[in-house]
Design a protein around this motif. Structure first.
Motif, PDB file in Angstrom:
ATOM      1  N   LYS A 324       0.832  -1.205   0.000  1.00  0.00           N
ATOM      2  CA  LYS A 324       0.000   0.000   0.000  1.00  0.00           C
ATOM      3  C   LYS A 324       0.871   1.262   0.000  1.00  0.00           C
ATOM      4  O   LYS A 324       0.570   2.229  -0.717  1.00  0.00           O
ATOM      5  CB  LYS A 324      -0.939  -0.010   1.209  1.00  0.00           C
ATOM      6  CG  LYS A 324      -1.952  -1.148   1.165  1.00  0.00           C
ATOM      7  CD  LYS A 324      -2.774  -1.231   2.438  1.00  0.00           C
ATOM      8  CE  LYS A 324      -3.766  -2.385   2.369  1.00  0.00           C
ATOM      9  NZ  LYS A 324      -4.544  -2.543   3.598  1.00  0.00           N
ATOM     10  N   LEU A 325       1.947   1.261   0.789  1.00  0.00           N
ATOM     11  CA  LEU A 325       2.866   2.394   0.768  1.00  0.00           C
ATOM     12  C   LEU A 325       3.474   2.573  -0.616  1.00  0.00           C
ATOM     13  O   LEU A 325       3.584   3.694  -1.128  1.00  0.00           O
ATOM     14  CB  LEU A 325       3.971   2.191   1.808  1.00  0.00           C
ATOM     15  CG  LEU A 325       3.579   2.422   3.270  1.00  0.00           C
ATOM     16  CD1 LEU A 325       4.702   1.972   4.199  1.00  0.00           C
ATOM     17  CD2 LEU A 325       3.243   3.897   3.519  1.00  0.00           C
ATOM     18  N   ASP A 326       3.865   1.480  -1.224  1.00  0.00           N
ATOM     19  CA  ASP A 326       4.437   1.551  -2.571  1.00  0.00           C
ATOM     20  C   ASP A 326       3.436   2.124  -3.565  1.00  0.00           C
ATOM     21  O   ASP A 326       3.761   2.997  -4.387  1.00  0.00           O
ATOM     22  CB  ASP A 326       4.872   0.159  -3.017  1.00  0.00           C
ATOM     23  CG  ASP A 326       5.355   0.133  -4.462  1.00  0.00           C
ATOM     24  OD1 ASP A 326       6.379   0.784  -4.766  1.00  0.00           O
ATOM     25  OD2 ASP A 326       4.704  -0.538  -5.287  1.00  0.00           O
ATOM     26  N   THR A 327       2.199   1.651  -3.499  1.00  0.00           N
ATOM     27  CA  THR A 327       1.168   2.113  -4.424  1.00  0.00           C
ATOM     28  C   THR A 327       0.909   3.606  -4.268  1.00  0.00           C
ATOM     29  O   THR A 327       0.770   4.338  -5.254  1.00  0.00           O
ATOM     30  CB  THR A 327      -0.140   1.321  -4.192  1.00  0.00           C
ATOM     31  OG1 THR A 327       0.133  -0.081  -4.335  1.00  0.00           O
ATOM     32  CG2 THR A 327      -1.208   1.718  -5.199  1.00  0.00           C
ATOM     33  N   VAL A 328       0.884   4.073  -3.022  1.00  0.00           N
ATOM     34  CA  VAL A 328       0.635   5.492  -2.764  1.00  0.00           C
ATOM     35  C   VAL A 328       1.850   6.333  -3.171  1.00  0.00           C
ATOM     36  O   VAL A 328       1.713   7.386  -3.801  1.00  0.00           O
ATOM     37  CB  VAL A 328       0.273   5.703  -1.284  1.00  0.00           C
ATOM     38  CG1 VAL A 328       0.252   7.191  -0.933  1.00  0.00           C
ATOM     39  CG2 VAL A 328      -1.083   5.079  -0.988  1.00  0.00           C
ATOM     40  N   LEU A 329       3.047   5.875  -2.823  1.00  0.00           N
ATOM     41  CA  LEU A 329       4.252   6.639  -3.149  1.00  0.00           C
ATOM     42  C   LEU A 329       4.426   6.800  -4.653  1.00  0.00           C
ATOM     43  O   LEU A 329       4.965   7.815  -5.120  1.00  0.00           O
ATOM     44  CB  LEU A 329       5.484   5.958  -2.550  1.00  0.00           C
ATOM     45  CG  LEU A 329       5.673   6.156  -1.034  1.00  0.00           C
ATOM     46  CD1 LEU A 329       6.708   5.177  -0.493  1.00  0.00           C
ATOM     47  CD2 LEU A 329       6.093   7.593  -0.741  1.00  0.00           C
ATOM     48  N   ARG A 330       3.968   5.837  -5.419  1.00  0.00           N
ATOM     49  CA  ARG A 330       4.093   5.914  -6.881  1.00  0.00           C
ATOM     50  C   ARG A 330       2.922   6.651  -7.524  1.00  0.00           C
ATOM     51  O   ARG A 330       2.874   6.782  -8.746  1.00  0.00           O
ATOM     52  CB  ARG A 330       4.229   4.512  -7.474  1.00  0.00           C
ATOM     53  CG  ARG A 330       5.492   3.801  -7.013  1.00  0.00           C
ATOM     54  CD  ARG A 330       5.714   2.494  -7.724  1.00  0.00           C
ATOM     55  NE  ARG A 330       6.839   1.780  -7.134  1.00  0.00           N
ATOM     56  CZ  ARG A 330       8.124   2.072  -7.346  1.00  0.00           C
ATOM     57  NH1 ARG A 330       8.445   3.068  -8.155  1.00  0.00           N
ATOM     58  NH2 ARG A 330       9.073   1.367  -6.758  1.00  0.00           N
ATOM     59  N   GLY A 331       1.973   7.094  -6.709  1.00  0.00           N
ATOM     60  CA  GLY A 331       0.853   7.835  -7.246  1.00  0.00           C
ATOM     61  C   GLY A 331      -0.201   6.977  -7.908  1.00  0.00           C
ATOM     62  O   GLY A 331      -1.067   7.499  -8.617  1.00  0.00           O
ATOM     63  N   HIS A 332      -0.171   5.666  -7.675  1.00  0.00           N
ATOM     64  CA  HIS A 332      -1.150   4.766  -8.289  1.00  0.00           C
ATOM     65  C   HIS A 332      -2.427   4.652  -7.463  1.00  0.00           C
ATOM     66  O   HIS A 332      -3.389   3.998  -7.886  1.00  0.00           O
ATOM     67  CB  HIS A 332      -0.539   3.373  -8.493  1.00  0.00           C
ATOM     68  CG  HIS A 332       0.617   3.364  -9.434  1.00  0.00           C
ATOM     69  ND1 HIS A 332       1.590   2.383  -9.434  1.00  0.00           N
ATOM     70  CD2 HIS A 332       0.978   4.238 -10.418  1.00  0.00           C
ATOM     71  CE1 HIS A 332       2.480   2.644 -10.363  1.00  0.00           C
ATOM     72  NE2 HIS A 332       2.129   3.763 -10.968  1.00  0.00           N
ATOM     73  N   ALA A 333      -2.428   5.220  -6.262  1.00  0.00           N
ATOM     74  CA  ALA A 333      -3.626   5.228  -5.422  1.00  0.00           C
ATOM     75  C   ALA A 333      -3.576   6.462  -4.540  1.00  0.00           C
ATOM     76  O   ALA A 333      -2.497   6.991  -4.246  1.00  0.00           O
ATOM     77  CB  ALA A 333      -3.704   3.965  -4.571  1.00  0.00           C
ATOM     78  N   ALA A 334      -4.728   6.915  -4.120  1.00  0.00           N
ATOM     79  CA  ALA A 334      -4.797   8.068  -3.217  1.00  0.00           C
ATOM     80  C   ALA A 334      -4.308   7.672  -1.824  1.00  0.00           C
ATOM     81  O   ALA A 334      -4.418   6.506  -1.438  1.00  0.00           O
ATOM     82  CB  ALA A 334      -6.233   8.582  -3.142  1.00  0.00           C
ATOM     83  N   PRO A 335      -3.774   8.621  -1.056  1.00  0.00           N
ATOM     84  CA  PRO A 335      -3.297   8.310   0.300  1.00  0.00           C
ATOM     85  C   PRO A 335      -4.340   7.666   1.202  1.00  0.00           C
ATOM     86  O   PRO A 335      -3.973   7.000   2.168  1.00  0.00           O
ATOM     87  CB  PRO A 335      -2.854   9.679   0.830  1.00  0.00           C
ATOM     88  CG  PRO A 335      -2.479  10.463  -0.384  1.00  0.00           C
ATOM     89  CD  PRO A 335      -3.457  10.021  -1.442  1.00  0.00           C
ATOM     90  N   LYS A 336      -5.620   7.846   0.897  1.00  0.00           N
ATOM     91  CA  LYS A 336      -6.647   7.248   1.759  1.00  0.00           C
ATOM     92  C   LYS A 336      -6.576   5.717   1.754  1.00  0.00           C
ATOM     93  O   LYS A 336      -7.138   5.070   2.658  1.00  0.00           O
ATOM     94  CB  LYS A 336      -8.039   7.710   1.329  1.00  0.00           C
ATOM     95  CG  LYS A 336      -8.479   7.209  -0.031  1.00  0.00           C
ATOM     96  CD  LYS A 336      -9.886   7.715  -0.352  1.00  0.00           C
ATOM     97  CE  LYS A 336     -10.348   7.176  -1.722  1.00  0.00           C
ATOM     98  NZ  LYS A 336     -11.723   7.649  -2.052  1.00  0.00           N
TER      99      LYS A 336
END
Length: 506
Positions: A324-336
């Motif tokens: 989840k951190l990876d997905t958010v850091l890469r901009g592929h998902a919102a921080p929520k």
């Protein structure tokens, strides 16, 4: 041994992990496998030498394969035959033997020495140059005032200060977490506190004992025995109010506790590795996130050891949070998306802690009446198939609905793990399904499922399982059929996010 920096590199870092035990090293590995830059702050220079955790189940063994050490771990682990309950005089009350072989081939209960596992994890990090283990560094303070990052003020091994900054931090620094204390996060007490003596012994001779876990159901002196390796044994005994570890400082004084297992073994053949007091608690942190800082492992939850899930819960935390951190850091998902970490893991960990607490009370609680009840009732329960399944089945509960696990997903699969089976690999050899799917979201479907039937299916791996194919495919197809779904969408931690029928509803 992973290289240890004499002083922290300047960075920049994507994630700071505080604590280099199994949870912290697992989180760092999963992040490093995704090419994220990770600094692990660990106050010990090397692997902590004393044994602590000794058990993991097949679900967590699966995580070890994802970490890249599954094959190596096999040389350091010993399957447990099951559970035997005995009374205060060591008369057998009931025996629950593990007989079922899992579809993955991974044993449901695995005994090991924690320092061996930590060495594997550290050596494995040599393959990930983006991860640095900063041994001998101690966290002093946190700065969370920056809206875009968190700063760790640390003390180097030479006593000089240094700063580390990253968008996120994971606190894996144990039950007495410095990070949790600095953040002012309190824990909820789930009502369990007992003083126990933990004893580890090396012996080159086989003990004359059944090769499984022994639980002594004694209201005065509860105890546990486990063989954890070819020459390694562990005992855990509840301490009486007047006792201290000093009362059991050597093998001769320990014999009044371990005697039933080592009567024929001379003292000089028993090498005492550890004799230490632990207070077993049942606690859960009231919040697992403070802005950009997350709690994981014992920093977030502490459990009694009766079902062997303490370290397991930490590795489950690491797996849930890392992707989840990876997905958010890469901009592929919102921080929520990160809100789903506590929403999913806290109820799961709490359930497992309550199970351990209940098991401990059932095995050791009550007075003479409880002992008599166990004496007569346990042999009957041992013949009950549902009871045997509850005690021996290593499957843990599904995760509860969260910001990522959709409530409309059929209950039979919602939040559950994709079954772990072996499928033919590129060269025809059988490999775990996780290796086939890779480190990404995936759709596992029966033949004939249209891509249009799966919302938000791309980018994803797509695996169609043939009901007439390999044994692993047949098992997956049967599982989908029994769940009355045609497909499931699986996240990188192999949790089922959503599922649906084979056809698009009209």
């Amino acid at each position: 041994m992973t290289s240890t920096e004499p002083s922290p590199p300047a960075g920049p870092w994507d994630v700071i992990v505080v604590g280099g035990g199994p949870t912290g090293l697992s989180a760092a590995t999963l992040l490093g496998q995704r090419d994220l830059r990770v600094a692990v702050v660990e106050r010990h220079r090397d692997v902590y030498p004393l044994p602590r955790a000794v058990h993991l189940d097949d679900e967590v063994y699966r995580i070890l394969h994802q970490l890249g050490i599954g094959e190596e771990f096999a040389a350091h682990t010993r399957p447990a035959a099951g559970l035997r309950l005995v009374d205060a005089h060591h008369r057998e009350l009931a025996t629950f033997t593990r007989e079922r072989v899992t579809a993955s081939g991974l044993p449901q209960a695995n005994m090991f020495d924690q320092p061996d596992l930590e060495r594997l994890l550290r050596d494995n990090l040599k393959r990930l140059p983006e991860v640095k283990v900063l041994g001998g560094h101690e966290l002093l303070r946190l700065d969370t005032t920056d809206a875009a990052s968190v700063t760790a003020h640390v003390c180097r091994p030479d006593g000089t200060p240094a700063d580390l900054r990253a968008p996120y931090m994971i606190a894996c620094d144990g039950a007495n977490s410095t990070v949790r204390g600095l953040l002012g996060i309190e824990s909820d007490d789930l009502g369990f506190e007992q003083r126990w003596l933990v004893v580890d012994v090396r012996c080159g001779l086989d003990l004359d004992a059944w090769d499984g876990v022994h639980q002594v159901c004694d209201t005065r002196r509860a105890g546990t025995y486990m063989r954890i390796g070819p020459d390694r044994y562990r005992w855990e005994f509840q301490l009486l109010e007047s006792e201290t570890p000093a009362d059991f400082r050597n093998i001769p004084t320990l014999r009044r506790l371990i005697g039933p297992w080592v009567r024929r073994i001379p003292d000089d053949q028993l090498d005492l590795l550890k004799c230490q007091e632990y207070t077993f608690h049942a606690r859960v942190a009231r919040q697992w996130r403070a802005g950009r800082v997350f709690l994981a492992g014992d920093a977030a939850h502490v459990t009694p050891p009766f079902i062997g899930q303490g370290m397991c819960a930490g590795l489950r935390d690491a797996q849930n949070l890392a992707w989840k951190l990876d997905t958010v850091l890469r901009g592929h998902a919102a921080p929520k998306l990160l809100d789903s970490y506590e929403a999913e893991r806290r109820p799961h960990a709490t359930t497992m802690i309550k199970r351990a607490r209940t098991m401990g009370r059932l095995m050791t609680g009550g007075g003479r009446a409880a002992s008599l009840t166990r004496r007569h009732l346990l042999p009957v329960l041992a013949r009950s198939r549902p009871i045997r399944r509850v005690l021996l089945d290593s499957r843990t509960p599904a995760l509860t609905p969260s910001p990522r696990i959709q409530r409309h997903t059929p209950r039979r699969v919602r939040g559950a793990l994709l079954p772990l089976v072996r499928l033919p690999g590129p060269d025809g050899e059988l490999v775990l399904v996780d290796r086939v799917l890779g480190d990404r979201t995936a759709v596992v479907a029966l033949p004939g499922v249209d891509l249009a039937a799966v919302p938000d299916a791309l980018p994803s791996a797509w695996l169609t399982v043939d009901p007439e194919g390999s044994e692993g495919e047949r098992l997956l197809a049967r599982w989908l059929h029994n769940a009355h779904v045609g497909w499931v969408a699986v996240d990188p931690d192999r949790v089922i996010r959503t599922a649906g029928p084979a056809e698009v509803p009209r």
